[in-house]
Design a protein around this motif. Sequence first.
Motif, PDB file in Angstrom:
ATOM      1  N   GLY A  40     -10.682   4.805  -4.305  1.00  0.00           N
ATOM      2  CA  GLY A  40     -11.781   4.299  -3.573  1.00  0.00           C
ATOM      3  C   GLY A  40     -11.294   3.305  -2.617  1.00  0.00           C
ATOM      4  O   GLY A  40      -9.970   3.251  -2.329  1.00  0.00           O
ATOM      5  N   GLU A  41     -12.155   2.767  -1.485  1.00  0.00           N
ATOM      6  CA  GLU A  41     -11.817   1.949  -0.607  1.00  0.00           C
ATOM      7  C   GLU A  41     -11.712   0.586  -0.903  1.00  0.00           C
ATOM      8  O   GLU A  41     -10.451  -0.028  -0.802  1.00  0.00           O
ATOM      9  N   ALA A  79      -9.173   2.929  -9.365  1.00  0.00           N
ATOM     10  CA  ALA A  79      -8.813   1.892  -8.537  1.00  0.00           C
ATOM     11  C   ALA A  79      -9.327   1.893  -7.216  1.00  0.00           C
ATOM     12  O   ALA A  79      -9.688   2.900  -6.661  1.00  0.00           O
ATOM     13  N   ASN A  80      -8.971   1.090  -6.300  1.00  0.00           N
ATOM     14  CA  ASN A  80      -9.188   0.899  -4.929  1.00  0.00           C
ATOM     15  C   ASN A  80      -8.220   0.613  -4.008  1.00  0.00           C
ATOM     16  O   ASN A  80      -7.170   0.047  -4.429  1.00  0.00           O
ATOM     17  N   ILE A  81      -8.116   0.658  -2.722  1.00  0.00           N
ATOM     18  CA  ILE A  81      -7.065   0.407  -1.704  1.00  0.00           C
ATOM     19  C   ILE A  81      -6.880  -1.236  -1.964  1.00  0.00           C
ATOM     20  O   ILE A  81      -6.111  -1.647  -1.988  1.00  0.00           O
ATOM     21  N   ALA A  99      -1.890  -5.470   3.304  1.00  0.00           N
ATOM     22  CA  ALA A  99      -1.214  -6.441   2.332  1.00  0.00           C
ATOM     23  C   ALA A  99      -1.582  -6.126   1.009  1.00  0.00           C
ATOM     24  O   ALA A  99      -0.937  -6.643   0.192  1.00  0.00           O
ATOM     25  N   CYS A 100      -2.423  -5.147   0.660  1.00  0.00           N
ATOM     26  CA  CYS A 100      -2.783  -4.667  -0.601  1.00  0.00           C
ATOM     27  C   CYS A 100      -2.179  -3.464  -1.259  1.00  0.00           C
ATOM     28  O   CYS A 100      -2.306  -3.232  -2.359  1.00  0.00           O
ATOM     29  N   ILE A 101      -1.761  -2.554  -0.329  1.00  0.00           N
ATOM     30  CA  ILE A 101      -1.418  -1.052  -0.561  1.00  0.00           C
ATOM     31  C   ILE A 101      -0.375  -1.254  -1.625  1.00  0.00           C
ATOM     32  O   ILE A 101      -0.113  -0.180  -2.524  1.00  0.00           O
ATOM     33  N   ARG A 121     -13.328   8.792   3.131  1.00  0.00           N
ATOM     34  CA  ARG A 121     -12.328   8.807   4.301  1.00  0.00           C
ATOM     35  C   ARG A 121     -11.251   7.855   4.456  1.00  0.00           C
ATOM     36  O   ARG A 121     -10.263   8.116   4.781  1.00  0.00           O
ATOM     37  N   ILE A 122     -11.808   6.697   3.990  1.00  0.00           N
ATOM     38  CA  ILE A 122     -10.770   5.439   4.293  1.00  0.00           C
ATOM     39  C   ILE A 122      -9.634   5.708   3.324  1.00  0.00           C
ATOM     40  O   ILE A 122      -8.562   5.413   3.813  1.00  0.00           O
ATOM     41  N   SER A 123      -9.789   5.847   2.025  1.00  0.00           N
ATOM     42  CA  SER A 123      -8.671   6.071   0.972  1.00  0.00           C
ATOM     43  C   SER A 123      -7.978   7.217   1.536  1.00  0.00           C
ATOM     44  O   SER A 123      -6.582   7.177   1.556  1.00  0.00           O
TER      45      SER A 123
END
Length: 189
Positions: A40-41, A79-81, A99-101, A121-123
Amino acid sequence: MEWSELEAKCAACHGCALWQTRTNLVFGTGSRTASLMFVGEAPGEQEDLSGIPFVGAAGQLLDKYLEAVGIAREEVYIANILKCRPPRNRDPLPEEQDACIGHLREQVKLIRPKMIVCLGRISAMRLIHPDYRITKEHGQMVKKGAFLLTAVYHPSALLRDASKKEDMYRDMKAIRDTLRTLEAAEPQA
Ligand code: URA
Protein backbone atom coordinates in the motif's frame (compact mmCIF):
# COMPACT_ATOMS: atom_id res chain seq x y z
CA MET A 1 20.52 -8.23 5.85
CA GLU A 2 18.46 -10.24 8.35
CA TRP A 3 14.95 -9.42 9.57
CA SER A 4 16.10 -8.32 13.02
CA GLU A 5 18.66 -5.94 11.53
CA LEU A 6 16.12 -4.48 9.10
CA GLU A 7 13.54 -3.98 11.85
CA ALA A 8 16.12 -2.22 14.02
CA LYS A 9 17.15 -0.05 11.06
CA CYS A 10 13.54 1.00 10.39
CA ALA A 11 12.87 1.69 14.06
CA ALA A 12 15.89 4.01 14.23
CA CYS A 13 15.37 5.61 10.79
CA HIS A 14 15.42 9.41 10.62
CA GLY A 15 15.52 9.49 6.81
CA CYS A 16 12.56 11.89 6.71
CA ALA A 17 10.65 13.84 9.36
CA LEU A 18 7.71 11.44 9.77
CA TRP A 19 9.28 9.53 12.67
CA GLN A 20 8.67 12.67 14.76
CA THR A 21 4.88 12.64 14.35
CA ARG A 22 4.13 8.91 14.15
CA THR A 23 2.79 6.88 17.08
CA ASN A 24 4.15 3.54 15.86
CA LEU A 25 6.33 2.35 13.04
CA VAL A 26 4.23 0.21 10.67
CA PHE A 27 6.87 -2.22 9.47
CA GLY A 28 4.79 -4.89 7.73
CA THR A 29 2.97 -8.04 8.69
CA GLY A 30 2.32 -11.58 7.51
CA SER A 31 4.25 -14.57 6.25
CA ARG A 32 7.95 -13.98 5.71
CA THR A 33 7.95 -16.81 3.17
CA ALA A 34 4.90 -15.49 1.29
CA SER A 35 4.52 -16.03 -2.46
CA LEU A 36 2.25 -12.99 -2.58
CA MET A 37 3.02 -9.53 -1.22
CA PHE A 38 0.71 -6.50 -1.10
CA VAL A 39 2.13 -2.99 -0.97
CA GLY A 40 0.00 0.00 0.00
CA GLU A 41 1.04 3.63 0.22
CA ALA A 42 1.34 4.64 3.86
CA PRO A 43 -0.17 3.92 7.27
CA GLY A 44 -3.42 5.67 8.20
CA GLU A 45 -4.67 6.52 11.67
CA GLN A 46 -5.61 3.00 12.78
CA GLU A 47 -2.37 1.60 11.41
CA ASP A 48 -0.35 4.30 13.20
CA LEU A 49 -2.12 3.48 16.47
CA SER A 50 -1.74 -0.30 16.15
CA GLY A 51 1.57 -0.61 14.27
CA ILE A 52 -0.11 -3.02 11.80
CA PRO A 53 -0.81 -2.24 8.11
CA PHE A 54 -4.33 -2.30 6.69
CA VAL A 55 -6.37 -2.69 9.89
CA GLY A 56 -8.72 0.31 9.42
CA ALA A 57 -11.78 0.49 7.16
CA ALA A 58 -9.72 0.02 3.98
CA GLY A 59 -7.91 -2.94 5.52
CA GLN A 60 -11.16 -4.58 6.54
CA LEU A 61 -12.36 -4.30 2.95
CA LEU A 62 -9.08 -5.81 1.72
CA ASP A 63 -9.65 -8.72 4.14
CA LYS A 64 -13.08 -9.29 2.58
CA TYR A 65 -11.59 -9.54 -0.92
CA LEU A 66 -8.89 -11.91 0.29
CA GLU A 67 -11.53 -14.10 1.90
CA ALA A 68 -13.79 -13.92 -1.17
CA VAL A 69 -11.06 -15.31 -3.42
CA GLY A 70 -9.77 -17.87 -0.92
CA ILE A 71 -6.48 -16.27 0.10
CA ALA A 72 -5.72 -16.28 3.85
CA ARG A 73 -4.33 -13.00 5.19
CA GLU A 74 -1.73 -15.05 7.13
CA GLU A 75 -0.37 -16.53 3.88
CA VAL A 76 0.53 -13.13 2.38
CA TYR A 77 2.84 -10.32 3.45
CA ILE A 78 1.46 -6.77 3.65
CA ALA A 79 3.58 -3.62 3.78
CA ASN A 80 3.54 -0.02 2.61
CA ILE A 81 5.85 2.28 0.66
CA LEU A 82 6.09 4.44 3.82
CA LYS A 83 6.53 2.94 7.27
CA CYS A 84 5.34 6.05 9.13
CA ARG A 85 2.00 7.86 8.86
CA PRO A 86 1.92 11.17 7.00
CA PRO A 87 0.04 13.77 9.08
CA ARG A 88 -3.70 13.92 8.30
CA ASN A 89 -3.22 11.08 5.75
CA ARG A 90 -1.83 13.37 3.09
CA ASP A 91 -0.16 11.72 0.08
CA PRO A 92 3.43 10.64 0.73
CA LEU A 93 5.92 13.23 -0.57
CA PRO A 94 8.43 12.06 -3.20
CA GLU A 95 11.32 12.69 -0.79
CA GLU A 96 9.59 10.61 1.90
CA GLN A 97 9.17 7.78 -0.59
CA ASP A 98 12.83 8.09 -1.62
CA ALA A 99 13.90 7.92 2.02
CA CYS A 100 11.76 4.85 2.78
CA ILE A 101 11.76 2.72 -0.38
CA GLY A 102 15.04 1.01 0.53
CA HIS A 103 13.35 -0.64 3.52
CA LEU A 104 10.68 -2.11 1.26
CA ARG A 105 13.34 -3.35 -1.17
CA GLU A 106 15.07 -5.16 1.71
CA GLN A 107 11.75 -6.74 2.70
CA VAL A 108 11.24 -7.95 -0.88
CA LYS A 109 14.79 -9.38 -0.94
CA LEU A 110 14.13 -11.32 2.27
CA ILE A 111 10.69 -12.61 1.26
CA ARG A 112 11.39 -13.29 -2.43
CA PRO A 113 7.68 -13.30 -3.39
CA LYS A 114 6.45 -14.63 -6.72
CA MET A 115 4.02 -11.75 -7.11
CA ILE A 116 3.72 -8.20 -5.77
CA VAL A 117 0.36 -6.43 -5.86
CA CYS A 118 0.36 -2.65 -5.55
CA LEU A 119 -2.66 -1.36 -3.66
CA GLY A 120 -3.55 1.88 -5.42
CA ARG A 121 -2.02 4.48 -7.66
CA ILE A 122 0.76 5.78 -5.40
CA SER A 123 2.26 2.35 -4.88
CA ALA A 124 1.88 1.46 -8.59
CA MET A 125 3.52 4.74 -9.67
CA ARG A 126 6.46 3.94 -7.44
CA LEU A 127 6.85 0.21 -8.14
CA ILE A 128 5.58 -0.23 -11.72
CA HIS A 129 6.10 3.04 -13.61
CA PRO A 130 5.85 6.72 -12.68
CA ASP A 131 2.92 7.61 -14.95
CA TYR A 132 0.81 4.58 -14.02
CA ARG A 133 -2.91 5.05 -14.73
CA ILE A 134 -4.77 2.87 -12.27
CA THR A 135 -8.15 3.14 -14.07
CA LYS A 136 -6.57 1.92 -17.33
CA GLU A 137 -3.85 -0.43 -16.16
CA HIS A 138 -5.19 -2.15 -13.02
CA GLY A 139 -5.00 -5.93 -13.26
CA GLN A 140 -2.30 -5.98 -15.94
CA MET A 141 0.62 -8.22 -14.96
CA VAL A 142 4.18 -7.22 -15.73
CA LYS A 143 7.28 -9.32 -15.19
CA LYS A 144 10.00 -7.56 -13.24
CA GLY A 145 13.09 -9.61 -12.41
CA ALA A 146 12.09 -12.68 -10.46
CA PHE A 147 8.48 -11.68 -9.80
CA LEU A 148 5.26 -10.53 -11.38
CA LEU A 149 3.95 -7.09 -10.57
CA THR A 150 0.40 -5.85 -10.82
CA ALA A 151 -1.85 -3.22 -9.24
CA VAL A 152 -5.44 -3.07 -8.08
CA TYR A 153 -7.57 -0.20 -6.85
CA HIS A 154 -6.78 0.95 -3.35
CA PRO A 155 -9.51 -0.37 -1.04
CA SER A 156 -10.25 3.18 0.15
CA ALA A 157 -11.07 4.10 -3.49
CA LEU A 158 -13.65 1.30 -3.42
CA LEU A 159 -15.14 2.76 -0.24
CA ARG A 160 -15.62 6.06 -2.11
CA ASP A 161 -16.80 4.54 -5.41
CA ALA A 162 -18.63 1.22 -5.24
CA SER A 163 -18.74 0.95 -9.05
CA LYS A 164 -15.06 -0.11 -8.95
CA LYS A 165 -15.83 -3.20 -6.86
CA GLU A 166 -16.58 -5.45 -9.83
CA ASP A 167 -13.17 -4.72 -11.37
CA MET A 168 -11.51 -5.34 -8.00
CA TYR A 169 -13.16 -8.73 -7.64
CA ARG A 170 -12.15 -9.71 -11.17
CA ASP A 171 -8.53 -8.58 -10.58
CA MET A 172 -8.31 -10.40 -7.26
CA LYS A 173 -9.58 -13.65 -8.80
CA ALA A 174 -6.99 -13.35 -11.60
CA ILE A 175 -4.27 -12.70 -9.00
CA ARG A 176 -5.29 -15.82 -7.09
CA ASP A 177 -5.36 -17.96 -10.23
CA THR A 178 -1.94 -16.73 -11.41
CA LEU A 179 -0.48 -17.20 -7.94
CA ARG A 180 -1.74 -20.76 -7.62
CA THR A 181 -0.33 -21.57 -11.08
CA LEU A 182 3.07 -20.12 -10.10
CA GLU A 183 3.03 -22.01 -6.80
CA ALA A 184 2.20 -25.29 -8.53
CA ALA A 185 5.03 -24.78 -11.03
CA GLU A 186 7.56 -23.93 -8.36
CA PRO A 187 6.61 -24.57 -4.73
CA GLN A 188 8.02 -21.97 -2.29
CA ALA A 189 11.18 -23.25 -0.60
N1 URA B 1 -3.81 2.64 3.40
C1 URA B 1 -2.58 2.24 3.03
O1 URA B 1 -2.13 2.52 1.93
N2 URA B 1 -1.89 1.52 3.90
C2 URA B 1 -2.34 1.14 5.09
O2 URA B 1 -1.63 0.45 5.81
C3 URA B 1 -3.63 1.56 5.44
C4 URA B 1 -4.35 2.32 4.59
